[in-house]
Design a protein around this motif. Sequence first.
Motif, PDB file in Angstrom:
ATOM      1  N   VAL A   1       0.884  -1.166   0.000  1.00 35.50           N
ATOM      2  CA  VAL A   1       0.000   0.000   0.000  1.00 35.50           C
ATOM      3  C   VAL A   1       0.919   1.212   0.000  1.00 35.50           C
ATOM      4  CG1 VAL A   1      -1.905   1.183   1.134  1.00 35.50           C
ATOM      5  CG2 VAL A   1      -1.703  -1.292   1.318  1.00 35.50           C
ATOM      6  N   SER A   2       0.980   1.904  -1.118  1.00 41.82           N
ATOM      7  CA  SER A   2       1.948   2.981  -1.292  1.00 41.82           C
ATOM      8  C   SER A   2       1.805   4.035  -0.195  1.00 41.82           C
ATOM      9  CB  SER A   2       1.760   3.630  -2.662  1.00 41.82           C
ATOM     10  OG  SER A   2       2.721   4.643  -2.861  1.00 41.82           O
TER      11      SER A   2
ATOM     12  N   SER B   1      -8.105   2.691   5.731  1.00 46.13           N
ATOM     13  CA  SER B   1      -6.936   3.091   4.941  1.00 46.13           C
ATOM     14  C   SER B   1      -6.690   2.111   3.807  1.00 46.13           C
ATOM     15  CB  SER B   1      -5.699   3.176   5.837  1.00 46.13           C
ATOM     16  OG  SER B   1      -5.870   4.147   6.851  1.00 46.13           O
TER      17      SER B   1
ATOM     18  N   VAL C   1       1.962   3.565   2.919  1.00 46.76           N
ATOM     19  CA  VAL C   1       1.391   3.037   4.161  1.00 46.76           C
ATOM     20  C   VAL C   1       2.222   1.872   4.685  1.00 46.76           C
ATOM     21  CG1 VAL C   1      -0.655   2.054   5.264  1.00 46.76           C
ATOM     22  CG2 VAL C   1      -0.916   3.781   3.486  1.00 46.76           C
TER      23      VAL C   1
ATOM     24  N   ASP D   1      -9.581   2.530   1.046  1.00 47.92           N
ATOM     25  CA  ASP D   1      -9.554   3.761   0.260  1.00 47.92           C
ATOM     26  C   ASP D   1      -8.268   3.917  -0.538  1.00 47.92           C
ATOM     27  OD1 ASP D   1     -12.005   4.351   1.347  1.00 47.92           O
ATOM     28  OD2 ASP D   1     -11.182   5.624   2.942  1.00 47.92           O
ATOM     29  N   SER D   2      -7.334   2.966  -0.425  1.00 42.39           N
ATOM     30  CA  SER D   2      -6.047   3.084  -1.111  1.00 42.39           C
ATOM     31  C   SER D   2      -5.896   1.990  -2.151  1.00 42.39           C
ATOM     32  CB  SER D   2      -4.895   2.995  -0.097  1.00 42.39           C
ATOM     33  OG  SER D   2      -5.007   3.982   0.900  1.00 42.39           O
TER      34      SER D   2
END
Length: 378
Positions: free
Chosen positions: A214-215, A246, A217, A249-250
């Motif tokens: 997850v870029s 998170s 994160v 939404d990513s």
Amino acid sequence: MDTGSFDEFLSLVKEVWENGLYGVDIGHIVVAVSILALFLILRNLLTRFFINRIKSLASKTKTDLDDTVVDALEQPIRFIPVLLGIFFATSSLNLDQESSEFASNVNRSLIAFVIFWALYRASDPVSELLQTAERFLTRSMIEWLSKAIKLAFALLGGATILEIWGIQVGPLIAGLGLFGVAVALGAQDLFKNLIAGLFIIGEKRFHPGDWILVSGVVEGTVEHIGFRTTTVRRFDKAPVYVPNASLADSAVTNFSRMTFRRIKWLIGLQYSATAEQLEAVRTGIEEYLDKNTAFARPEDTATFVRIDRFSDSSIDILLYCFTNTTDWLEWLAIKEGLLLEIKRIVASAGTDFAFPSRTLYLEAMGDDLEVAPLHGSK
């Protein structure tokens, strides 16, 4: 001491014996305690014989599910003699109407407790049964269903016991409505993460054991998808607890679902290499990729070797291919073998690799130009 005083003492003893505790005859209390003690003494003997008999019958079947159910119900079954002891002990007491109603409620509550305790523990074997439907339900969804079933039995058991004692659950829930609204407003993030977790499981973005990125994160291996957070173990073994919102939404990259793994290189050769040498290098790499079964076929995915461009210090050959394995360690070994083979191909073609360089041109500015001698020259 005259006989009148002794008779008075006997009357007092009789009165205490008959009134006892809360008006219950002490003789009945002794009998009740004896009954309870007897059931407690016989508890291990009775339950051990009964449970061992059931386990023996379950072990003869072909499935292990019944063995798991018996193990889960062992503790509730061991409590049944205690329940019987309390029931017979209270039944032996000569209670008034109010005390009798209280004892009846205690017995009913204990019965409800044992029933829902057994159902609560039996939900674990049910979740094992759901494992057989893993092609329809993900592992995380099965875990959530198991937790939901256990929570439902716990809530139903609590509501049943409250109803036994005359506490109406419906009005209680309605009375908590305004409080629930206030809590909901203060726990928006909690519900947002809960709903996001349901979407993650329903969409099957990833499962425990998958390697995800997850870029900005986290990057690592998914360990657990919870109600509020998802635990991701980084490659340095540090756990990261990411809110489900998170992740929902990513953009999530799931590397575990790669069909192939890519290798993309620019191989720079010297400008002194002839066209024939460049073609020999390109052909040698193509033949190696075609013969090596570790690499994906061109018909399965894009694979090419092309003389690509004139760079500042080299003529570049673009190598673009994929390995059949997605395992990182195997991919590294295959990439190492390819690198060594390219080194041999370049050497056999009679050329060499280029490295960044600059050429400095000096132009004489007439006869007056003086060149300083090098250090150490005479």
